[in-house]
Design a protein around this motif. Structure first.
Motif, PDB file in Angstrom:
ATOM      1  N   LEU A 180      -6.514  -5.088   2.330  1.00  0.00           N
ATOM      2  CA  LEU A 180      -6.453  -3.640   2.299  1.00  0.00           C
ATOM      3  C   LEU A 180      -7.831  -3.022   2.467  1.00  0.00           C
ATOM      4  O   LEU A 180      -7.963  -1.810   2.497  1.00  0.00           O
ATOM      5  CB  LEU A 180      -5.836  -3.173   0.979  1.00  0.00           C
TER       6      LEU A 180
ATOM      7  N   ASP B 242      -3.232  -0.760  -6.984  1.00  0.00           N
ATOM      8  CA  ASP B 242      -3.137   0.408  -6.127  1.00  0.00           C
ATOM      9  C   ASP B 242      -2.677   1.603  -6.950  1.00  0.00           C
ATOM     10  O   ASP B 242      -2.385   1.494  -8.133  1.00  0.00           O
ATOM     11  CB  ASP B 242      -2.203   0.174  -4.931  1.00  0.00           C
ATOM     12  N   GLU B 243      -2.643   2.742  -6.305  1.00  0.00           N
ATOM     13  CA  GLU B 243      -2.220   3.964  -6.964  1.00  0.00           C
ATOM     14  C   GLU B 243      -0.693   4.091  -6.916  1.00  0.00           C
ATOM     15  O   GLU B 243      -0.019   3.406  -6.144  1.00  0.00           O
ATOM     16  CB  GLU B 243      -2.875   5.170  -6.279  1.00  0.00           C
TER      17      GLU B 243
ATOM     18  N   PRO C 149      -5.569  -8.639  -1.927  1.00  0.00           N
ATOM     19  CA  PRO C 149      -6.053  -7.265  -1.895  1.00  0.00           C
ATOM     20  C   PRO C 149      -7.150  -7.088  -0.861  1.00  0.00           C
ATOM     21  O   PRO C 149      -7.424  -5.989  -0.432  1.00  0.00           O
ATOM     22  CB  PRO C 149      -6.573  -7.033  -3.322  1.00  0.00           C
TER      23      PRO C 149
ATOM     24  N   LYS D 163     -15.066   2.293  -1.595  1.00  0.00           N
ATOM     25  CA  LYS D 163     -13.849   2.200  -0.793  1.00  0.00           C
ATOM     26  C   LYS D 163     -14.194   2.175   0.689  1.00  0.00           C
ATOM     27  O   LYS D 163     -13.627   1.400   1.473  1.00  0.00           O
ATOM     28  CB  LYS D 163     -12.925   3.375  -1.099  1.00  0.00           C
TER      29      LYS D 163
ATOM     30  N   GLN E  36     -11.715  -0.997  -8.957  1.00  0.00           N
ATOM     31  CA  GLN E  36     -11.175  -0.906  -7.600  1.00  0.00           C
ATOM     32  C   GLN E  36     -11.170  -2.269  -6.922  1.00  0.00           C
ATOM     33  O   GLN E  36     -10.261  -2.575  -6.153  1.00  0.00           O
ATOM     34  CB  GLN E  36     -12.019   0.090  -6.787  1.00  0.00           C
TER      35      GLN E  36
ATOM     36  N   PRO F 121       0.831  -1.209   0.000  1.00  0.00           N
ATOM     37  CA  PRO F 121       0.000   0.000   0.000  1.00  0.00           C
ATOM     38  C   PRO F 121       0.864   1.257   0.000  1.00  0.00           C
ATOM     39  O   PRO F 121       1.894   1.331   0.664  1.00  0.00           O
ATOM     40  CB  PRO F 121      -0.787  -0.118   1.304  1.00  0.00           C
TER      41      PRO F 121
END
Length: 595
Positions: free
Chosen positions: A75, A120-121, A72, A192, A150, A43
């Motif tokens: 997270l 992820d970003e 994932p 999210k 997402q 992350p």
């Protein structure tokens, strides 16, 4: 492709230690989940989440130092009892009522290779220039939009259904940084916070009457229990970007635009849903057109209820003008793009639209959006400043189905219009089997006085995602830069067309193929000297992202638009994989400073 049960897909998706198979690649951070390549990373904290707007780009000296996380799901926030219950009901629907039985909605197929999401970003990260140098004309940012779910899909999923993610390469004084961020839409934020998908997928969630009733009922319960409020928007903002009214927007045609900005160091921030002082209450096209001379922006929306088409514009200060409803479009049509000239706007009513017969949906199944082979495509031409639809003229153009428009202009003192656009030759495959689609670029001329329509192809290649020099939008232009389908939606190269050549000539004058196993996306033209009115139309650069499916490496390419082979003048190795996407935009430095 054979269908698989949703239960096995869910099991393999969320129990990664049983399903991750190493990709045969020199990039060890690429893994397979049910044949879909995804990239696992630890992350990363969003600088904007900590109110740190001035974080400098981080250096990534070792591009393979990412630690794989086990799942994932770790997270995600802890699910509430209501969310767990709704998710269980959705799993039942995905398993027994509407499993992903067609390739177009099977995540194993749709998310294969580089169509797979990154999980992820990426904050602003330094890039390595591996060939040539970045010219001063590229000071600014190239930003590409595209779908990146997402959450890994648990049931039917169409390529168009993913959450919007922006991949921005910020260039300043010959150096580059890459940043990848989700557009923080209302949908993204709700899901999210919830820790699971909440809103239904528009393109894949309503296959037949039974599935539509089941998912519709579940959606209604979610709304009634307060999981989300559709009034706040359900859009994905995953299609394109536009800069107008001194604002940068991420766009998707099912919602209002989302205003975004780039920070000094290249980070991407979502400002929020933008309604132009309350004047834009409904959705808007993802392909608005800004007149390079007047600064006005023209747009439209379409929908399943009358008026099926509504035309409007924004003045050069960003003030939205009144709507012009078009009631002469008598059935809902999939109207993704349009064109403008100096005097007119041109709309295409094609053979893709809403399937309104519930009996067809019940017995044939499939998406509520489908093909009507008995319908004759039409082009509608209306003055850009029309106050109502009384001056709209429709012209039948049999077999002419366009998803994208390239450019248009007036001729014969405004009594004729010319349109350049890729014609989808096998329209029935557009939503279901894009690999079977062949797009033939045509030049169409309409005599507005006599009603005579003439047309001819300008290239036999499979071309789409085409652009021009933006300074020539709505005016007669000569050059087109188009992606070469191999097959669609993969782009194996870029072709340059000269549309001024004779009617019977192939107009291809240059091309660049990316090489075996390498695919890109939509090209974009950046002028070498945009402030020079004497500059030649093709004096500039063609830029795009390219991914090597063998090595797992992504690059940013800069090509000389004037050279006969679109010579590569600069190549930038990106710090991680950039998935294939949709439409992009270059924003020059001076415009970034206005955000």
């Amino acid at each position: 492709m054979d269908s698989v049960s949703s239960s096995s897909f869910i099991s393999s998706t969320f129990s990664l230690h049983h399903s991750l198979l190493s990709r045969r690649s020199s990039s060890p951070n690429l893994l397979r989940i049910n044949s879909a390549v995804v990239e696992e990373r630890t992350p990363i904290t969003n600088p904007s989440d900590n109110n740190d707007r001035l974080n400098k780009p981080k250096k990534l000296h070792n591009r393979t130092n990412h630690t794989a996380v086990s799942s994932p799901a770790k997270l995600r926030p802890e699910m509430t009892l209501a969310t767990a219950l709704f998710t269980t009901v959705e799993d039942v629907i995905n398993t027994f009522i509407d499993p992903p039985s067609r390739p177009s909605v099977d995540p194993k197929h749709v998310l294969s290779d580089n169509f797979a999401p990154v999980l992820d970003e990426l904050p602003p990260t330094d890039c390595e220039i591996i060939h040539g140098s970045l010219p001063p004309s590229l000071n600014g940012a190239y930003i590409r939009n595209g779908p990146n779910p997402q959450f890994l899909p648990r049931g039917p999923y169409h390529l168009f259904d993913g959450d919007g993610m922006l991949h921005a390469i910020r260039i300043h004084n010959g150096k580059a940084t890459l940043c990848s961020r989700y557009v923080k839409t209302y949908k993204y934020n709700v899901e999210k916070q919830t820790g699971a998908p909440v809103m239904p997928n528009v393109f894949s969630g309503f296959n037949g009457v039974t599935a539509s009733v089941a998912r519709g009922a579940l959606t209604a319960v979610r709304v009634l229990t307060g999981q989300y409020n559709p009034v706040n928007g359900i859009g994905l903002a995953n299609t394109s970007l536009a800069f107008f009214c001194n604002r940068l927007f991420a766009l998707g045609e099912s919602d209002l635009p989302y205003a975004v900005r780039l920070t000094e160091y290249g980070d991407i921030e979502t400002i929020g849903r933008y309604d132009f002082d309350g004047k834009l209450a409904m959705s808007m096209t993802a392909h608005p057109k800004t007149d390079p001379i007047t600064g006005e922006t023209f747009a439209f929306r379409y929908g399943p209820v009358p008026p099926f088409l509504t035309f409007f514009r924004f003045d050069s200060t960003g003030k939205k003008q009144r709507d012009v409803p078009i009631f002469s479009m008598t059935s809902p049509s999939f109207l993704h793009d349009f064109a403008i000239t100096e005097r007119h706007a041109i709309f295409a009513e094609i053979q893709i639209g809403m399937r309104m017969n519930p009996m067809d949906l019940m017995f044939e199944g499939g998406s509520p959006v489908g093909t009507d082979n008995g319908k004759t495509p039409r082009l509608g031409v209306i003055p850009k400043y029309a106050g109502d639809e009384s001056e709209m003229k429709w012209f039948e153009v049999p077999g002419f189905n366009i998803i994208h428009a390239i450019n248009a202009w007036d001729e014969d003192d405004g009594n004729s219009v010319v349109l350049i656009a890729p014609n989808i030759m096998s329209i029935e495959h557009t939503l279901e089997r894009m690999d079977l689609v062949h797009a033939l670029v045509e030049k169409v001329k309409i005599d507005l006085v006599t009603g005579i329509v003439t047309r001819h192809p300008i290239s036999a290649r499979n071309l789409d995602f085409a652009v021009i020099n933006p300074a020539f939008l709505g005016r007669q232009s000569r050059y087109v830069y188009a992606g070469i389908g191999d097959p669609m939606p993969k782009i194996s190269g870029v072709a340059k067309l000269d549309v001024s050549k004779g009617d019977r000539d192939d107009c291809t004058v240059a091309r660049r193929m990316y090489g075996k196993g390498c695919y890109g996306g939509e090209p974009f033209f950046v002028a070498r000297d945009p402030g020079n009115p004497e500059a030649e139309e093709d004096d500039g650069y063609v830029v795009t992202y390219v991914h090597d499916e063998v090595t797992g490496e992504s690059k940013f390419l800069v090509m000389d638009a004037k050279s006969p082979e679109l010579e590569i003048v600069a190549a930038v190795r990106l710090p991680r994989r950039v998935p294939y996407g949709f439409h992009g935009l270059f924003v020059k430095e001076s415009d970034l400073n206005k955000l």
